[in-house]
Design an enzyme around this catalytic site. Sequence first.
Site, short mmCIF file in Angstrom:
data_model
loop_
_atom_site.label_atom_id
_atom_site.label_comp_id
_atom_site.label_asym_id
_atom_site.label_seq_id
_atom_site.Cartn_x
_atom_site.Cartn_y
_atom_site.Cartn_z
N SER A 128 -6.48 0.98 -6.48
CA SER A 128 -6.63 1.80 -5.27
C SER A 128 -7.74 1.24 -4.40
CB SER A 128 -6.94 3.25 -5.66
OG SER A 128 -8.29 3.55 -5.43
N LYS A 129 -7.57 1.40 -3.11
CA LYS A 129 -8.55 0.77 -2.21
C LYS A 129 -9.90 1.46 -2.24
CE LYS A 129 -6.76 2.72 2.09
NZ LYS A 129 -6.05 2.36 3.30
#
Length: 471
Positions: A239-240
């Site tokens: 996930s960013k």
Amino acid sequence: MSTSPVRVRFAPSPTGMFHVGGARSALYNWAVARQSGGTFVLRIEDTDTARNRPEWTQGIIDALAAIGISSADPTFEGPYFQSENAGRHQEASLRLYATGRAYYCDCTREQLKERTGSEHLGYDGFCRERGLEFAEGRALRFRTPDEGETVVEDLVRGKPIFPNASIEDFVIARGDGSPVFLLANVVDDLDEGITQVIRGEEHLSNTPKQQLLWEALRATPPVWGHLPVIVNEKRQKLSKRRDKVALEDYLADGFLPEAMVNYLMLLGWGPGDDREIMPYEEMERLFRIEDVNTSPAFFDVKKLTAFNGEYIRALSPEAFIAACAPWLTQPRAPWRAEAFDAAVFAEVAPLAQTRLTLLSEITGNVDFLFLDEPVFDEASWSKAMKPGAAELLRDVRAAYANVGWHADELKIVLTAVGERHELKLGKAQAPVRVAVTGRTVGLPLFESLEVLGRDQTLARLDAALLRLSEV
Ligand code: GLU
């Protein structure tokens, strides 16, 4: 199976940096298109106007080019922009209404919750037979079949089966008439003649709905291929917010595009033998979407880094120098622009090439050659400058003032001085290396000194002696 020419697509939303998962999807689509003489369509899904920015679109195009997916290749078609097809999206939604496949609905979320007792059960079909017409605020819902099942033909996952009764009557156009992703995505795929939809697994739950839309629009659905989720070392979906996910960031940190491509191709696929490092062309030839596996793919930065080291070592000396170029100029380089000397760099480049795992490490390896004075790493300094270091440096300084300035002689002399101080060469090197380069680790010392030259070396030994006498 259809015999029409293969047309695949990559359909990113320009809402941020280019995710490595997107890069993998793009590469798999590219391989499928190229190996079959087909077409790769780039479609920018830019309908979320609140989150889209034109620079992200350019970022996608540039990042694709960096990994070899180039608009100059005849396989490449586009980019198309989803926003430009808005008329067709609306037309499709109205057609579905006109043919009785969709109906208007004015239920609020609260009403639905009151009726079903939950927010998570999906729509209960309340407005199905109410015969509502379009009015501002009424959503258009697709009427899913109550019986039967939707069988998705998926090249990766076999034939997942979804009982139609479990698929809610989902919204295809919002209260303001604007079509939602599910519909826009299908209409574009249909208009662009897409034969295979290869995309991330997060879209698998959309697929039965989309397949029903294809059928309702009287078109043969594409074959699907859902790629396994990419996870970090804790087995969490990449996930960013948590992980480094932007391809741009990896490239900026000194990962070679070829190494990224090689590593990304292996996230869920392998050539069937033990080989891992392989030129793209070969992977493209061997790649079969049917061989992609379903288990989560671990994005192993350590392994990627090891790949990168191998790719760096495999460069020709000229290519290595060219690849380093972005790190040798401002703002990445810590030295003054005039201080850089390409010929000096070319002398030490082969020494550095065997040691780097990231191109960005090049500055730390060669900065001592171009900075006016070394920047001392304090931990290195205290480790190397043990009692006796000053005496040793003084003797080295005296000997180096007269020696022939060649790496092998410099080594012989330091060995001899070290012996007088009862130090093995490794121990005798440490204070000299720190005095000259600022660090305990770096390029082979004697070659470094030869390139740096006698005057600079002696000046740095003097400066270190002064620094030692001051503390
Ligand atoms: N725009 C969607 C995304 O970025 C694409 C979905 C698809 O490939 O169908 O997730």
